[in-house]
Design a protein around this motif. Sequence first.
Motif, short mmCIF file in Angstrom:
data_model
loop_
_atom_site.label_atom_id
_atom_site.label_comp_id
_atom_site.label_asym_id
_atom_site.label_seq_id
_atom_site.Cartn_x
_atom_site.Cartn_y
_atom_site.Cartn_z
N UNK A 65 0.84 -1.21 0.00
CA UNK A 65 0.00 0.00 0.00
C UNK A 65 0.87 1.26 0.00
N UNK A 66 1.97 1.21 0.76
CA UNK A 66 2.91 2.34 0.74
C UNK A 66 3.54 2.49 -0.65
N UNK A 67 3.84 1.33 -1.27
CA UNK A 67 4.43 1.35 -2.60
C UNK A 67 3.46 1.96 -3.62
N UNK A 68 2.18 1.61 -3.50
CA UNK A 68 1.18 2.18 -4.40
C UNK A 68 1.11 3.70 -4.23
N UNK A 69 1.12 4.13 -2.98
CA UNK A 69 1.08 5.58 -2.74
C UNK A 69 2.31 6.26 -3.34
N UNK A 70 3.46 5.58 -3.24
CA UNK A 70 4.70 6.15 -3.81
C UNK A 70 4.63 6.25 -5.32
N UNK A 71 4.10 5.21 -5.98
CA UNK A 71 3.98 5.26 -7.44
C UNK A 71 2.96 6.30 -7.86
N UNK A 72 1.94 6.52 -7.06
CA UNK A 72 0.97 7.57 -7.38
C UNK A 72 1.65 8.94 -7.35
N UNK A 73 2.45 9.18 -6.31
CA UNK A 73 3.17 10.46 -6.23
C UNK A 73 4.13 10.63 -7.42
N UNK A 74 4.79 9.54 -7.81
CA UNK A 74 5.74 9.62 -8.92
C UNK A 74 5.01 9.89 -10.24
N UNK A 75 3.83 9.27 -10.41
CA UNK A 75 3.05 9.51 -11.62
C UNK A 75 2.60 10.98 -11.68
N UNK A 76 2.18 11.51 -10.56
CA UNK A 76 1.76 12.91 -10.52
C UNK A 76 2.92 13.85 -10.81
N UNK A 77 4.07 13.49 -10.24
CA UNK A 77 5.26 14.32 -10.49
C UNK A 77 5.64 14.29 -11.97
N UNK A 94 2.21 0.85 -10.19
CA UNK A 94 1.23 0.93 -9.09
C UNK A 94 0.19 -0.17 -9.23
N UNK A 95 -0.21 -0.46 -10.46
CA UNK A 95 -1.20 -1.49 -10.69
C UNK A 95 -0.66 -2.86 -10.31
N UNK A 96 0.63 -3.10 -10.61
CA UNK A 96 1.24 -4.35 -10.21
C UNK A 96 1.20 -4.52 -8.69
N UNK A 97 1.55 -3.43 -7.99
CA UNK A 97 1.51 -3.48 -6.52
C UNK A 97 0.09 -3.71 -6.03
#
Length: 222
Positions: A65-77, A94-97
């Motif tokens: 879940x933390x990894x998904x949140x991290x990939x979301x932030x990276x996608x937004x960036x 993020x989808x893989x996670x």
Amino acid sequence: MSIFSRTRDIFAANITEMLDRSEDPAKMIRMVILEMEETLVEVRASAARCIADGKEMRRALSRLEELQAGWTEKAELALSKDREDLAKAALIERQKAADMGEGLRGEIKTIDDTLRSYEADISKLQGKLREARARQNAIQSRFESAVTRGRARELLNGSRTEDAFSKFEILERRADFAEGRADALGMTGPKSLEEEIAELRASESVDAELEAMKAALKAKGK
């Protein structure tokens, strides 16, 4: 199939054979209780492993879940920098996670269901153990009482008792004979002719001596 159900089937299959083979019911009951105790240990060990697996999976799910949140932030960036390609790649990761997390949730649910089954099995086994121990004491008391009654009846009705009483009768006859001999020794038969004449002579002698003593006393008085 739950471990308790498997154990119950094992007992149902083996209990008649155990009863037929056992010459000592108390020993057989101890064996049954021992097997139930070992099964309870096995169930608790399996439950402990499930709890440990569940905790590990929940930690892994939290990391995903933390990894998904991290990939979301990276996608937004990446989008903010007009890097749509990087944003898309981040969303794919993020989808893989997310997919891995969904798989873990399914496994966690299975573990939780298994744990509930183990809890029910443990509760049933503990109840059966309490019942078995209570029956153990009752059956042990009944068995000991039956053995005692059997020995008493064997003593009362067996050949050993009859032999003992026949020996008592022999001893009583010997005692009667000994008493008869003692009584016979004290018995006196009819006097013979010579004994009666000897008694008369002794009586005459005593009478003569008595008359002499009287005469002597009379002379002294004069």
